[in-house]
Design a protein around this motif. Structure first.
Motif, mmCIF file in Angstrom:
data_model
loop_
_atom_site.group_PDB
_atom_site.id
_atom_site.type_symbol
_atom_site.label_atom_id
_atom_site.label_comp_id
_atom_site.label_asym_id
_atom_site.label_seq_id
_atom_site.Cartn_x
_atom_site.Cartn_y
_atom_site.Cartn_z
ATOM 1 N N ALA A 10 0.842 -1.191 0.000
ATOM 2 C CA ALA A 10 0.000 0.000 0.000
ATOM 3 C C ALA A 10 0.879 1.244 0.000
ATOM 4 O O ALA A 10 1.916 1.286 0.668
ATOM 5 N N ARG A 11 0.447 2.241 -0.767
ATOM 6 C CA ARG A 11 1.206 3.488 -0.936
ATOM 7 C C ARG A 11 0.592 4.580 -0.061
ATOM 8 O O ARG A 11 -0.619 4.797 -0.049
ATOM 9 N N LEU A 12 1.452 5.286 0.677
ATOM 10 C CA LEU A 12 1.002 6.359 1.551
ATOM 11 C C LEU A 12 0.485 7.535 0.719
ATOM 12 O O LEU A 12 1.155 8.009 -0.200
ATOM 13 N N THR A 13 -0.723 7.996 1.054
ATOM 14 C CA THR A 13 -1.290 9.155 0.358
ATOM 15 C C THR A 13 -1.523 10.335 1.297
ATOM 16 O O THR A 13 -1.627 11.468 0.837
ATOM 17 N N ALA A 14 -1.611 10.062 2.599
ATOM 18 C CA ALA A 14 -1.772 11.142 3.571
ATOM 19 C C ALA A 14 -1.182 10.695 4.899
ATOM 20 O O ALA A 14 -1.631 9.705 5.486
#
Length: 412
Positions: free
Chosen positions: A312-316
């Protein structure tokens, strides 16, 4: 993991004669100019009788199937339309195979996999794909770290032939253990085990040659086989390979020669320092490391890292404080705690704990929002250190965190 640097490996199924264009490739110094593209023979049902038996890692390729024969012939002919590039790749293989082969043997990986980095990078250590895969074996950063490779400024071990080959062997061994087939292991290396297992479940078919896969993965093994056959058994294909290409395949090699600028079709002009070390390392040294030299990092937790793990990629990101919420978006389809999840699904993670003694932060996600179903599921996941498979992320990494940072998550 396919990259642009694989100059001789273009997609497409050719079933008709294609005329050679007028432009010419630069020839070797002692050869006259030759056509860049040779006529491609028509592929017909009778062709299956003209092909020799072909094996990949001891598994027979079903060339009695016309579709399989067509794909192999296409890969062979596509390679032979790039005379100069193929000669240079063959020259690099003569230098690097003596380094790669004993490492494969050490890990009990079939020798046919030495042709895989030819497809991935044309054996170019500095090769970089548009998606960010790097090195001979074309590892993405997260996968490389999972396999024990260090990626630091000025020291990217994906460019080190010995270390990256050891890492590739560990990965291939794990894939074979999970899938039970070297052909499927090769396909999973290209497209990921999650996507491959999804195709196997949906189609109820475990034979690579009969699976309907995406265009790149569907041709991937045939590209490996094409290199193997051209470099080790080209005489059996004289009816398919143009005469001038047969001459290139039998051209004496001079690994020490530096191609001039006009001949350089590969992107790497000068080998980086790590590659030079790898090339100069003897086979005995690879099999029997010098005492005191650190061994490659083992992966005792490899199954834990890969099985049921998602990215999973950090977006916030919130502050590094207990109770703060961070938002992640899944980067690919997969399985988490027995549930199918999809690229784009959202994890809401909380900073559960900060351990000043060990210098780690612990992230937990209790819910996942499905973007396709518009529904929130209860799902307990923890962020794990991709290099060890254990929960907890080192604080120095978190201090450098920014949008786009990818973590591995696993149900514990």
């Amino acid at each position: 993991m396919h990259i642009i640097a694989s100059l001789s490996l273009t997609a497409g199924l050719i079933v008709a004669v294609i005329s050679a264009p007028n432009d010419l490739l630069p020839a070797l110094a002692d050869r006259p100019l030759i056509p860049k593209v040779a006529p491609i023979p028509t592929v017909g049902p009778g062709l299956t009788r003209l092909l020799p038996p072909v094996y990949f890692c001891g598994e027979s390729v079903p060339l009695h199937e016309e579709a399989v024969a067509r794909r192999l012939v296409t890969a062979l002919v596509r390679n032979t339309t790039q005379n100069q590039a193929l000669y240079l790749i063959r020259q690099r293989a003569a230098v690097f195979f003596p380094v790669i082969e004993p490492i494969l043997a050490r890990h009990h990986i079939p020798m046919d996999f030495k042709y895989l980095p030819l497809v991935e990078s044309a054996l170019t250590g500095m090769a970089v794909s548009p998606k960010g895969a790097v090195g001979y074996w074309q590892f993405m950063p997260a996968t490389a770290r999972e396999l024990g490779l260090s990626i630091e400024p000025g020291n990217d071990e994906r460019k080190n032939l010995i270390k990256s080959t050891n890492a590739a062997c560990r990965y291939l061994r794990w894939l074979h253990t999970q899938l039970g087939s070297w052909t499927l292991a090769a396909a999973a290396y290209n497209n990921g085990i999650g996507a491959l297992l999804s195709n196997i479940r949906r189609q109820q078919q475990r034979d690579y040659y009969y699976l309907h896969l995406n265009a790149e993965t569907g041709k991937y093994l045939y590209r490996i086989l094409a290199f193997k056959e051209l470099f080790s058994n080209s005489g059996a294909y004289q009816h398919l390979i143009p005469e001038q290409m047969m001459a290139y395949l039998s051209e004496p090699l001079n690994p020490d020669a530096e191609p001039d600028e006009g001949q350089m079709l590969l992107p790497e002009v000068i080998l980086d320092e790590a590659t030079q070390v790898a090339v100069n390392t003897t086979a005995d040294e690879v099999l029997n490391p010098v005492p005191g030299r650190p061994e490659d990092i083992p992966l005792p937790n490899a199954a834990d890292v890969f099985r049921e793990g998602i990215k999973a990629r950090l977006t916030a990101a919130g502050d590094v404080q207990r109770g703060k919420i961070w938002v992640f978006h899944l980067t690919r389809n997969g399985m988490a705690d027995g549930r199918e999840v999809e690229e784009g699904d959202i994890l809401y993670a909380v900073v559960e704990d900060i351990d000043a003694k060990t210098g780690k932060v612990y992230l937990r996600a209790d819910k996942l929002y499905s973007t396709s179903e518009k529904y929130t599921y209860n799902l307990s996941l923890s962020a794990i250190d991709a290099s060890t498979g254990r929960i907890g992320i080192k604080l120095p990494d978190v201090n450098q965190v920014k949008e786009g940072w990818i973590l591995t998550w696993k149900a514990l």
